[in-house]
Design a protein around this motif. Sequence first.
Motif, PDB file in Angstrom:
ATOM      1  N   PRO A 137      13.489 -45.173  16.082  1.00 53.19           N
ATOM      2  CA  PRO A 137      14.222 -44.546  14.982  1.00 53.19           C
ATOM      3  C   PRO A 137      13.874 -43.062  14.897  1.00 53.19           C
ATOM      4  CG  PRO A 137      13.158 -46.569  14.261  1.00 53.19           C
ATOM      5  CD  PRO A 137      12.587 -46.237  15.605  1.00 53.19           C
ATOM      6  N   PRO A 138      14.857 -42.181  14.833  1.00 54.15           N
ATOM      7  CA  PRO A 138      14.574 -40.742  14.774  1.00 54.15           C
ATOM      8  C   PRO A 138      14.135 -40.317  13.382  1.00 54.15           C
ATOM      9  CG  PRO A 138      16.929 -41.111  14.637  1.00 54.15           C
ATOM     10  CD  PRO A 138      16.303 -42.462  14.844  1.00 54.15           C
ATOM     11  N   LEU A 139      13.188 -39.407  13.319  1.00 51.69           N
ATOM     12  CA  LEU A 139      12.736 -38.865  12.041  1.00 51.69           C
ATOM     13  C   LEU A 139      12.733 -37.341  12.045  1.00 51.69           C
ATOM     14  CD1 LEU A 139       9.714 -41.220  11.205  1.00 51.69           C
ATOM     15  CD2 LEU A 139      11.882 -41.075   9.960  1.00 51.69           C
ATOM     16  N   GLU A 140      12.331 -36.731  13.178  1.00 45.67           N
ATOM     17  CA  GLU A 140      12.113 -35.290  13.213  1.00 45.67           C
ATOM     18  C   GLU A 140      13.427 -34.506  13.138  1.00 45.67           C
ATOM     19  OE1 GLU A 140      10.489 -37.370  15.360  1.00 45.67           O
ATOM     20  OE2 GLU A 140       8.640 -37.274  14.186  1.00 45.67           O
ATOM     21  N   ASP A 141      13.334 -33.291  12.615  1.00 42.58           N
ATOM     22  CA  ASP A 141      14.488 -32.409  12.519  1.00 42.58           C
ATOM     23  C   ASP A 141      14.953 -31.939  13.892  1.00 42.58           C
ATOM     24  OD1 ASP A 141      14.568 -32.495   9.733  1.00 42.58           O
ATOM     25  OD2 ASP A 141      13.065 -30.920   9.566  1.00 42.58           O
ATOM     26  N   PHE A 142      16.221 -31.555  13.972  1.00 38.81           N
ATOM     27  CA  PHE A 142      16.800 -30.998  15.194  1.00 38.81           C
ATOM     28  C   PHE A 142      16.567 -31.931  16.384  1.00 38.81           C
ATOM     29  CE2 PHE A 142      15.773 -27.335  12.482  1.00 38.81           C
ATOM     30  CZ  PHE A 142      17.049 -26.848  12.303  1.00 38.81           C
ATOM     31  N   ALA A 143      16.697 -33.248  16.116  1.00 43.11           N
ATOM     32  CA  ALA A 143      16.603 -34.265  17.163  1.00 43.11           C
ATOM     33  C   ALA A 143      15.315 -34.146  17.960  1.00 43.11           C
ATOM     34  CB  ALA A 143      17.816 -34.198  18.091  1.00 43.11           C
ATOM     35  N   GLY A 144      14.226 -33.772  17.280  1.00 44.42           N
ATOM     36  CA  GLY A 144      12.934 -33.690  17.951  1.00 44.42           C
ATOM     37  C   GLY A 144      12.652 -32.359  18.612  1.00 44.42           C
ATOM     38  N   THR A 145      13.521 -31.370  18.427  1.00 46.46           N
ATOM     39  CA  THR A 145      13.281 -30.046  19.008  1.00 46.46           C
ATOM     40  C   THR A 145      11.960 -29.471  18.505  1.00 46.46           C
ATOM     41  OG1 THR A 145      15.659 -29.648  19.114  1.00 46.46           O
ATOM     42  CG2 THR A 145      14.224 -27.735  19.293  1.00 46.46           C
ATOM     43  N   PHE A 146      11.668 -29.692  17.219  1.00 43.09           N
ATOM     44  CA  PHE A 146      10.387 -29.307  16.650  1.00 43.09           C
ATOM     45  C   PHE A 146       9.552 -30.572  16.483  1.00 43.09           C
ATOM     46  CE2 PHE A 146      12.789 -25.719  14.362  1.00 43.09           C
ATOM     47  CZ  PHE A 146      12.611 -24.864  15.428  1.00 43.09           C
ATOM     48  N   PRO A 147       8.563 -30.815  17.325  1.00 45.32           N
ATOM     49  CA  PRO A 147       7.743 -32.028  17.202  1.00 45.32           C
ATOM     50  C   PRO A 147       7.100 -32.142  15.824  1.00 45.32           C
ATOM     51  CG  PRO A 147       7.330 -30.927  19.292  1.00 45.32           C
ATOM     52  CD  PRO A 147       8.178 -29.995  18.473  1.00 45.32           C
ATOM     53  N   ALA A 148       6.853 -33.356  15.405  1.00 51.46           N
ATOM     54  CA  ALA A 148       6.362 -33.611  14.054  1.00 51.46           C
ATOM     55  C   ALA A 148       5.021 -32.955  13.781  1.00 51.46           C
ATOM     56  CB  ALA A 148       6.258 -35.121  13.815  1.00 51.46           C
ATOM     57  N   GLN A 149       4.196 -32.760  14.808  1.00 45.68           N
ATOM     58  CA  GLN A 149       2.856 -32.218  14.602  1.00 45.68           C
ATOM     59  C   GLN A 149       2.775 -30.708  14.782  1.00 45.68           C
ATOM     60  OE1 GLN A 149       0.529 -34.246  13.456  1.00 45.68           O
ATOM     61  NE2 GLN A 149       1.950 -35.963  13.585  1.00 45.68           N
ATOM     62  N   THR A 150       3.919 -30.005  14.759  1.00 43.56           N
ATOM     63  CA  THR A 150       3.909 -28.555  14.957  1.00 43.56           C
ATOM     64  C   THR A 150       3.334 -27.857  13.722  1.00 43.56           C
ATOM     65  OG1 THR A 150       5.892 -28.713  16.335  1.00 43.56           O
ATOM     66  CG2 THR A 150       5.311 -26.534  15.489  1.00 43.56           C
ATOM     67  N   PRO A 151       2.206 -27.141  13.832  1.00 42.86           N
ATOM     68  CA  PRO A 151       1.622 -26.443  12.672  1.00 42.86           C
ATOM     69  C   PRO A 151       2.607 -25.428  12.096  1.00 42.86           C
ATOM     70  CG  PRO A 151       0.047 -26.544  14.490  1.00 42.86           C
ATOM     71  CD  PRO A 151       1.374 -26.982  15.045  1.00 42.86           C
ATOM     72  N   GLY A 152       2.631 -25.331  10.777  1.00 43.14           N
ATOM     73  CA  GLY A 152       3.480 -24.367  10.095  1.00 43.14           C
ATOM     74  C   GLY A 152       4.893 -24.845   9.858  1.00 43.14           C
ATOM     75  N   ILE A 153       5.248 -26.022  10.372  1.00 45.59           N
ATOM     76  CA  ILE A 153       6.595 -26.559  10.174  1.00 45.59           C
ATOM     77  C   ILE A 153       6.489 -27.898   9.429  1.00 45.59           C
ATOM     78  CG2 ILE A 153       8.646 -27.513  11.306  1.00 45.59           C
ATOM     79  CD1 ILE A 153       8.228 -25.560  13.563  1.00 45.59           C
ATOM     80  N   THR A 154       7.169 -27.991   8.303  1.00 45.80           N
ATOM     81  CA  THR A 154       7.220 -29.242   7.557  1.00 45.80           C
ATOM     82  C   THR A 154       8.572 -29.896   7.796  1.00 45.80           C
ATOM     83  OG1 THR A 154       5.743 -28.388   5.838  1.00 45.80           O
ATOM     84  CG2 THR A 154       7.066 -30.330   5.288  1.00 45.80           C
ATOM     85  N   GLN A 155       8.563 -31.061   8.389  1.00 45.76           N
ATOM     86  CA  GLN A 155       9.804 -31.778   8.650  1.00 45.76           C
ATOM     87  C   GLN A 155      10.490 -32.140   7.335  1.00 45.76           C
ATOM     88  OE1 GLN A 155      11.003 -32.552  11.768  1.00 45.76           O
ATOM     89  NE2 GLN A 155       9.297 -31.606  12.845  1.00 45.76           N
TER      90      GLN A 155
END
Length: 226
Positions: A137-155
């Motif tokens: 099941p997809p959760l991350e924004d932009f179809a996973g372009t920004f991985p969930a663990q990317t610092p400074g980015i809140t999904q």
Amino acid sequence: YSTRVAITNHPAGGPIFSGPQLRHYRCQAGARDRQCNQPARYRLFYVSANPLLAGLQPYDPADPPADVSTTTTDRGVRVPFVVRREDGFQDRDRYTILTLFQPGKRWSPYAPQRQFNHKVLITHGGNCGAAYEPGEPPLEDFAGTFPAQTPGITQSFVTALGRGFAVISTALDNTGHNCNVAMQAESLMMAKERFVERYGTIRYTIGTGCSGGSIAQHTVANSYPG
């Protein structure tokens, strides 16, 4: 005067209205039957107060971490930012349900925990494709372009959870895994039914998605209104 209503209890493995299922389909390891049924799994996560720890971190209720942040919902309810995740199988594919959760406190569909605002975010991923086995099941924004663990980015799904939304996603509502609108709609209907029966009523749902995720939202709403 009397009336009768016939209720059909469809199998959790489907189908309901999408038509005959593909014969050449491989279930996941651990499946209990040919419908890919498997008991749901529940895990706890949390959002850390440490800005260098992005996304959801594993939470152990027997040894709670010291860096759990707090969040205030859109109803003004302030709670520790702890999330329960349910993962299971419906319609021969995976679904996931996430909610803000207070460990040790009861939750029933008739009396959900007070931080739930009865709103639901559904995440749809992106792209377009076909698969012959269960997907994620997809959760991350932009179809996973920004991985969930990317610092400074809140999904966005994490932001929604912090505001009191529940989050639902199914593998079949991701066009990158499945481009069949009937199966997408059926999967979403089944996941929403499970949610209502176990978590509570839904005031409304909203969706996110990239490219194919936008297509899924528009085509499902257009083909299966309500």
